[in-house]
Design an enzyme around this catalytic site. Sequence first.
Site, PDB file in Angstrom:
ATOM      1  N   SER A  86       0.794  -1.232   0.000  1.00  0.00           N
ATOM      2  CA  SER A  86       0.000   0.000   0.000  1.00  0.00           C
ATOM      3  C   SER A  86       0.828   1.284   0.000  1.00  0.00           C
ATOM      4  O   SER A  86       0.263   2.378  -0.056  1.00  0.00           O
ATOM      5  CB  SER A  86      -0.967   0.006   1.182  1.00  0.00           C
ATOM      6  N   LYS A 255       3.646   6.555   4.921  1.00  0.00           N
ATOM      7  CA  LYS A 255       2.681   5.659   4.290  1.00  0.00           C
ATOM      8  C   LYS A 255       3.189   4.235   4.433  1.00  0.00           C
ATOM      9  O   LYS A 255       4.337   3.942   4.100  1.00  0.00           O
ATOM     10  CB  LYS A 255       2.481   5.989   2.804  1.00  0.00           C
ATOM     11  N   THR A 256       2.320   3.390   4.944  1.00  0.00           N
ATOM     12  CA  THR A 256       2.683   2.006   5.197  1.00  0.00           C
ATOM     13  C   THR A 256       2.204   1.090   4.079  1.00  0.00           C
ATOM     14  O   THR A 256       1.369   1.455   3.255  1.00  0.00           O
ATOM     15  CB  THR A 256       2.057   1.521   6.512  1.00  0.00           C
ATOM     16  N   GLY A 257       2.734  -0.122   4.096  1.00  0.00           N
ATOM     17  CA  GLY A 257       2.273  -1.181   3.208  1.00  0.00           C
ATOM     18  C   GLY A 257       2.367  -2.511   3.938  1.00  0.00           C
ATOM     19  O   GLY A 257       3.354  -2.772   4.623  1.00  0.00           O
TER      20      GLY A 257
END
Length: 318
Positions: A86, A255-257
């Site tokens: 993501s 922003k993470t994933g």
Amino acid sequence: MRSRWISNVRSYFGRFSLHRLIMRKVIVLAIVSAVALFPVALRGNTLETVIRSLIDSADAQVGVAVIIEGKDTVAVNDDGRYPLMSVVKFHQALAVADFLGRTGGAINDTVFVSKDMLRPDTYSPLRDKFPDGGVSVTVHRLLDYTLLLSDNNACDILFNYVGGTSVVDDYIRSLGVDEFAITATEDEMHGDLSLCYSNWSSPLAAASLVDIFLNGNIIRPDLQKYIKGAMIACSTGTDRLPAPLKGTGAVIGHKTGTGGRNRDGRIVGINDVGFVLLPDGRYYTIAVFVKDMAGDNDEAAHLIAEISAAVYHYVLSM
């Protein structure tokens, strides 16, 4: 200043097991002895050594990149292709902003969301709020869902809005960033987990993109302000890059994933990418990618937090 950095790193590591603490102390003491011999220009090598010591025992492929004040760069294991997961929603947000700028659109323009756009078998607060679809949602709200909550349906709606994954890929390349690819939607990745590996980036490409976003005047000021604020307000992955920064006065936007497990039972990707604004006016960008991890999400988050702590204290010591 260096002794304060070492002390702070030790303090952070001291929360964990005695064995790990002893290992960290051995490594850090070796660094203290060597650091006095390094000129200022080689401080990045010291940080690289610390990062390598942290990731050595991880049963995963780990890549890290840090860019300090837009010029001093450290990259560890940067030659791999790490699944974006993501994190791609940050890339997409920049492409959406560019699309609005090129078309004269506004962030409060609306997109009609039909029920068939809301897949039932994926993470989607948007679908939970509007299970039957049939609503018009502003671009602003869709971006809130993707950047703050990492909504997968909202992501695919925005891919469709700008013209597809190739539009996002082309735009990011136009900024001079390479060593990445964006070819699959969330729906496609859900249907074929192997496609998660087709949306990838090197750590340095990701950290560079964040740096360009902060300093490059690449999108309209109002849209830059919005995306920056959304990253600061991000509610996912607070146990990753942000964890050691709590109470320091530093501001982090990220922003993470997060991926599922592949056929070998390993987590495809656990990531965090962002920027840190220090109280003294300095900043750095950072990207940490953990690929094909045998452990669990908490272990990956813990590792990312350790790396974040080491980078933060190192930058303070400069």
